[in-house]
Structure formats: structure tokens, C-alpha cells
Design a protein around this motif. Sequence first.
Motif, PDB file in Angstrom:
ATOM      1  N   ARG A   1       0.835  -1.206   0.000  1.00 58.57           N
ATOM      2  CA  ARG A   1       0.000   0.000   0.000  1.00 58.57           C
ATOM      3  C   ARG A   1       0.876   1.265   0.000  1.00 58.57           C
ATOM      4  NH1 ARG A   1      -3.117  -1.926   3.491  1.00 58.57           N
ATOM      5  NH2 ARG A   1      -2.060  -1.088   5.332  1.00 58.57           N
ATOM      6  N   ALA A   2       1.903   1.279   0.852  1.00 61.37           N
ATOM      7  CA  ALA A   2       2.780   2.445   0.935  1.00 61.37           C
ATOM      8  C   ALA A   2       3.548   2.669  -0.352  1.00 61.37           C
ATOM      9  CB  ALA A   2       3.742   2.285   2.107  1.00 61.37           C
ATOM     10  N   ALA A   3       3.899   1.578  -1.043  1.00 61.15           N
ATOM     11  CA  ALA A   3       4.658   1.690  -2.292  1.00 61.15           C
ATOM     12  C   ALA A   3       3.762   1.940  -3.502  1.00 61.15           C
ATOM     13  CB  ALA A   3       5.480   0.422  -2.520  1.00 61.15           C
ATOM     14  N   GLY A   4       2.454   1.793  -3.324  1.00 62.41           N
ATOM     15  CA  GLY A   4       1.530   1.997  -4.437  1.00 62.41           C
ATOM     16  C   GLY A   4       1.543   0.870  -5.443  1.00 62.41           C
ATOM     17  N   VAL A   5       1.806  -0.371  -4.979  1.00 57.95           N
ATOM     18  CA  VAL A   5       1.811  -1.523  -5.882  1.00 57.95           C
ATOM     19  C   VAL A   5       0.703  -2.483  -5.477  1.00 57.95           C
ATOM     20  CG1 VAL A   5       4.287  -1.312  -6.286  1.00 57.95           C
ATOM     21  CG2 VAL A   5       3.465  -2.885  -4.517  1.00 57.95           C
ATOM     22  N   GLU A   6       0.268  -3.283  -6.418  1.00 54.72           N
ATOM     23  CA  GLU A   6      -0.719  -4.319  -6.136  1.00 54.72           C
ATOM     24  C   GLU A   6      -0.040  -5.495  -5.431  1.00 54.72           C
ATOM     25  OE1 GLU A   6      -4.153  -4.209  -9.498  1.00 54.72           O
ATOM     26  OE2 GLU A   6      -2.282  -5.212 -10.060  1.00 54.72           O
ATOM     27  N   LEU A   7      -0.778  -6.135  -4.546  1.00 57.67           N
ATOM     28  CA  LEU A   7      -0.299  -7.326  -3.852  1.00 57.67           C
ATOM     29  C   LEU A   7      -1.139  -8.515  -4.293  1.00 57.67           C
ATOM     30  CD1 LEU A   7       1.339  -8.827  -1.684  1.00 57.67           C
ATOM     31  CD2 LEU A   7      -0.333  -8.029   0.015  1.00 57.67           C
ATOM     32  N   TYR A   8      -0.484  -9.446  -4.975  1.00 53.59           N
ATOM     33  CA  TYR A   8      -1.102 -10.697  -5.411  1.00 53.59           C
ATOM     34  C   TYR A   8      -0.337 -11.855  -4.778  1.00 53.59           C
ATOM     35  CZ  TYR A   8      -4.471  -9.133  -8.955  1.00 53.59           C
ATOM     36  OH  TYR A   8      -5.567  -8.599  -9.600  1.00 53.59           O
ATOM     37  N   PRO A   9      -0.621 -12.215  -3.533  1.00 53.56           N
ATOM     38  CA  PRO A   9       0.132 -13.288  -2.889  1.00 53.56           C
ATOM     39  C   PRO A   9       0.065 -14.593  -3.681  1.00 53.56           C
ATOM     40  CG  PRO A   9      -1.267 -12.159  -1.307  1.00 53.56           C
ATOM     41  CD  PRO A   9      -1.674 -11.672  -2.655  1.00 53.56           C
ATOM     42  N   HIS A  10       1.186 -15.292  -3.721  1.00 47.64           N
ATOM     43  CA  HIS A  10       1.214 -16.570  -4.422  1.00 47.64           C
ATOM     44  C   HIS A  10       0.618 -17.638  -3.516  1.00 47.64           C
ATOM     45  CE1 HIS A  10       1.978 -19.344  -7.493  1.00 47.64           C
ATOM     46  NE2 HIS A  10       3.023 -18.745  -8.030  1.00 47.64           N
ATOM     47  N   ALA A  11      -0.598 -18.052  -3.854  1.00 47.19           N
ATOM     48  CA  ALA A  11      -1.353 -18.960  -2.993  1.00 47.19           C
ATOM     49  C   ALA A  11      -1.042 -20.420  -3.237  1.00 47.19           C
ATOM     50  CB  ALA A  11      -2.853 -18.706  -3.161  1.00 47.19           C
ATOM     51  N   LYS A  12      -0.137 -20.739  -4.189  1.00 47.79           N
ATOM     52  CA  LYS A  12       0.312 -22.126  -4.283  1.00 47.79           C
ATOM     53  C   LYS A  12       1.111 -22.486  -3.043  1.00 47.79           C
ATOM     54  CE  LYS A  12       4.900 -21.519  -5.378  1.00 47.79           C
ATOM     55  NZ  LYS A  12       6.053 -22.112  -4.667  1.00 47.79           N
ATOM     56  N   THR A  13       1.537 -21.486  -2.274  1.00 46.71           N
ATOM     57  CA  THR A  13       2.225 -21.747  -1.015  1.00 46.71           C
ATOM     58  C   THR A  13       1.361 -22.592  -0.097  1.00 46.71           C
ATOM     59  OG1 THR A  13       3.508 -19.714  -1.137  1.00 46.71           O
ATOM     60  CG2 THR A  13       3.210 -20.670   1.048  1.00 46.71           C
ATOM     61  N   HIS A  14       0.050 -22.305  -0.038  1.00 50.71           N
ATOM     62  CA  HIS A  14      -0.821 -23.005   0.908  1.00 50.71           C
ATOM     63  C   HIS A  14      -1.946 -23.774   0.256  1.00 50.71           C
ATOM     64  CE1 HIS A  14      -3.625 -19.641   0.294  1.00 50.71           C
ATOM     65  NE2 HIS A  14      -2.629 -18.799   0.563  1.00 50.71           N
ATOM     66  N   ARG A  15      -2.517 -23.294  -0.848  1.00 46.55           N
ATOM     67  CA  ARG A  15      -3.644 -23.949  -1.534  1.00 46.55           C
ATOM     68  C   ARG A  15      -4.800 -24.207  -0.562  1.00 46.55           C
ATOM     69  NH1 ARG A  15      -2.225 -27.451  -6.079  1.00 46.55           N
ATOM     70  NH2 ARG A  15      -3.278 -29.129  -4.976  1.00 46.55           N
ATOM     71  N   MET A  16      -5.078 -23.232   0.304  1.00 53.59           N
ATOM     72  CA  MET A  16      -6.156 -23.337   1.279  1.00 53.59           C
ATOM     73  C   MET A  16      -7.102 -22.160   1.094  1.00 53.59           C
ATOM     74  SD  MET A  16      -3.982 -24.332   4.700  1.00 53.59           S
ATOM     75  CE  MET A  16      -2.980 -25.827   4.758  1.00 53.59           C
ATOM     76  N   ALA A  17      -8.385 -22.441   0.926  1.00 53.28           N
ATOM     77  CA  ALA A  17      -9.360 -21.385   0.672  1.00 53.28           C
ATOM     78  C   ALA A  17      -9.376 -20.362   1.794  1.00 53.28           C
ATOM     79  CB  ALA A  17     -10.751 -21.993   0.479  1.00 53.28           C
ATOM     80  N   GLU A  18      -9.381 -20.833   3.044  1.00 58.65           N
ATOM     81  CA  GLU A  18      -9.462 -19.903   4.175  1.00 58.65           C
ATOM     82  C   GLU A  18      -8.261 -18.971   4.218  1.00 58.65           C
ATOM     83  OE1 GLU A  18     -11.668 -23.671   5.517  1.00 58.65           O
ATOM     84  OE2 GLU A  18      -9.871 -23.165   4.351  1.00 58.65           O
TER      85      GLU A  18
END
Length: 386
Positions: A45-62
Motif C-alpha cells: 500500500r505504501a509503495a503503491g503496488v498491487e499485492l497478489y500473494p502466491h497462494a500455491k504456497t498453501h492452496r487453502m481457501a481460508e
Amino acid sequence: MSADLALTPGPASSRWAALPVTTPGLVLDLDAFDRNLDEMAAIARAAGVELYPHAKTHRMAEAGLRQIARGANGLCVAKLGEAEAFADAGVASLFVANPIYGADKAKRALDLSRRADLLLATDSPEAAASIGTVFAAAGSRARMLLAIDSGLGREGVSPARAPEVARAIAAVPGVELVGIYTHEGTTYGAVDRADLEVRSVAAGRAMVAVAEAIRAAGIALPIVSMGASASARAVAQVPGVTQIRPGIYAFNDVGQIALGNASLDTAALRVVATVVSHPDPDRACIDAGSKSMSSDLVPASAHREEFPGHGLIVNAPGWIVERMSEEHGWLRWRGEGVPTPLPVGSRLEIVPNHVCMACAGLRRATIVQDGMVRGHWDGFGPGASE
């Protein structure tokens, strides 16, 4: 961090060994997880960039929904099946950061694009055309990012070839080229914090330069996407980078501790294992092997003396996971003096070297908050791997 500090329990140690968790099992500290999510969201947010976490790390919906709720713009995934599973769970914006090919997957991607904001990856006109043909026939366009090789030597075109390939992909019917992306995996080889900063900034600047070269060829290219937890904090600050895709940061692991990005307190996930054999004073076995923790060493060889073995045993300093077979962790005493006994039945808390593989192997996480079990998060089934 010295070797002594690395192998000495900190204030977060020995909290979960007594919990009612069948071993080998994953335990996730929800408060630490949330703090990690909030930190990276604030950086983006401070840098003004989008954050798209790589969810293959967990593959958990929650876990993915919690990342969105705490500031992520969308999720990055490795497989189309993962994207479908997260969309089923209610995630509205997804990037499949792995090239896909063929009409069958194109049809699935088209269906998915009708219920989620979808980005796809490619690094060749041929693969792009196999997707674009299906989208064009449906009167739609696949929004795509071009993969750039930033030094890892995996998928992605070289920076020198990028403008030529970008022009060819942009001309494919049914395709809209909207950005470039990379996995700057070479940053994991950093020997210290200064080296990590240099490598990260260099990767970010190189990608911005590639984007500028492609724009000079007449393609708008609004997205410049970087993807590694090792470098995320630094590349977010590089002017011209518009998106970061860290994954491990949410949990952290020994690889991130070795790089200075994490500590025992911010390592939110443990593998709990049971000592099942202790035949000699200086060796033992646990019931967690490569299927539970992966056989990876810490990524940079420069850190392997400081962080030896296949995970950090939090509540048994001096012991290391020296070797692994599929279902066995082979422990060896590396501490000073007489080995600390590990009675059969003892339960150990281990921070894995590579948290993605621990999540993939064990799949179910026991969620703990304030020392109490609050529930479980389950990983997606085999279909999400397609």
C-alpha cells in the motif's frame, strides 16, 4: 544471526508440542499469520503496488480469503485448477503465473474469466494462440502477461528478445497483452542483507527496463509484476514495478529466516513430529520425512552452515534433521557436549526450510490462537493440481 542464535529456542518455542495434533501435522499460529499479512499489505500500500500473494504456497481457501480480507488485491496461483478452486471459494481476481497451453485449458480459462478477473501467463506466440483461438471464438480476449527470464533460467524469454516476442503475442487474435512478470528466484542466493537488496533492486530495475522497451514498440503494458518473498520488500520500492507476488511471507520458513526477512516469532507455521526411534545417544528418527517437510536445504549455500539440515527444530536445540527419507526424519546431534536425550514419544516443533512443500505434503493445518485450537484449514484436492 549466529549459529547459536539460529539453533536456540526463542520466545515462540515449545508452544504447540502438547496440542492434540496427530503427527506429522501442521500447526498455524493465526495471530502471527495475520501480522505477516498486515505487514506485506502495508508495504504494498505504501509503495503503491498491487499485492497478489502466491497462494500455491498453501492452496487453502481460508488462507487465501484471509489474505484478500487483509489487503491483498487478488491471488496468484500456479495451476488453472488452483484458480478454479479459489474462484469457487469467492476470490474475484486471479493470476495464473504459469504458462498454459491447449484448447482444453483455454475453455476452462474462458469459463473462469466469466466469473473472475483473470490474468494468464505465456512466453510464446504459439501458446498464446492456443488460448486466444478459444477466446476469440467466444468474442472475448484473454488478458496475458509475458514471462521474462530474470536470471533463474526457468520459463520466460530473455530481456533482449522480449520486445520481439511481445509484438508477436500482442498480434494474436483473442489475446490482450497487459504486462510482464518474472520470478526473481536468483535473489534467494543472497549471502547477506546487503546482497539481497542489491539483487532485488537490480531485478526490479531490469524488469522496468524491459517494460519500457516493449512500450517503445507501441504496446501499453500497464503491469510489471515481480514474484518472490525474498525480494518483495525491496522490489516494491522500485519505480515502475506495479505488482508483487510473494507467497512464503504469510507463513515464513527457515529460508526467510536465513535471509533476514523473518524470525522464530514471525514463522507462523510449524511441523509437529514425534520421536519414534532413539537407538543411539547422537541419533534419532521422527515420523516426518520428505513428504511432510520437503528435502530442500536453505536456498543459499552461504547459509547452510548457520542453518544446517532440513528444518529448524525449535524445542530441541543442538539437534538437526540431517537426512530424510519419505516418512523418516533422521536426526543427528550437532550441539556441544553430551547429546540432549530425545525420549521416544517426544514431540518436536520444526520450522520447515520450505513451507510450500510442507503445506503441499500435509495439506491440513491446525489453527491455533491464544494457545487454543480454533479449527482446521484443509488444502485443495488433487483436481487443483491440473
